[in-house]
Design a protein around this motif. Sequence first.
Motif: not given
Length: 273
Positions: A13-21, A48-49
């Motif tokens: 259930g980890a939330p998304v922490t990445g950035a979009s490119i 996508k993130p």
Amino acid sequence: MDRRTGLPRSSEGAPVTGASIRALGLTKVYGSGASAFHALGPIDLDIKPGEFVSIIGPSGCGKSTTMLLVTGLEPMSEGVVEIDGEPLTRPISEIGIVFQDHLLLEFRTAIKNVMLQQEIRGLDRQALRTRADELFQRLGLKGAENRYPWQLSGGMRQRVSIARALVHDPSMLLMDEPFGALDAITRTQIRHDLEMLWLETRKTVLFITHSIEEAVGLSDRVLVMSKSPGTIVEEIVIDLPRPRPAHLGEYPEFSRYQERIYAIFEKLGVYKF
């Protein structure tokens, strides 16, 4: 599903922490006039993130150049890059990069190589040391903290390199042929370890590889590039359950994805049978 991306969350259930490119018309030309070399593009990207995207293509097609352009580490000749919707105007520092060569400093121990991020960035030492200890545990490096690179196997050195790239909690992880120098058994294990870390943290990953198995085994999407000047000729969505097994041949779909990529390369004249 994560509301921000439409992608599934990890099993924890980890939330998304990445950035979009996002890139439009990205092009790289070296030199000018009659001696100009058109190395890349134009290409468009929309990552996508939290997405894991691989770029695969023949040698010299511009895969590594693409990675450098979207981080601002190499100036683009034409085009626009946006990170989290903001135009890229300078090199971004909130990234982690892993190359085929581990690039560890031979005079520093494994943990001091990882903690180099703290020294360079001026971050909280205790917080980063706690994070480093967690990564050493997760990557099977416990007990190797005080060894020097020459005392580590090739696989362990690359694991230290991955820990160094992640310890400062970047929003993007860029990987350029990170397993290329490793034996098959070690590559399989590190591939699994990387996938599990990604499922827990959901960083955005741009993964450069020559290996069709790695691209299909790790990715949400695979972008297939043509010969130089590289362009993206096909995008393949990889619909396989996660986490993925060590022996991907268990899935008939895996073979179909592989065959599809081989067919693209044959059509491009990369493979001639």
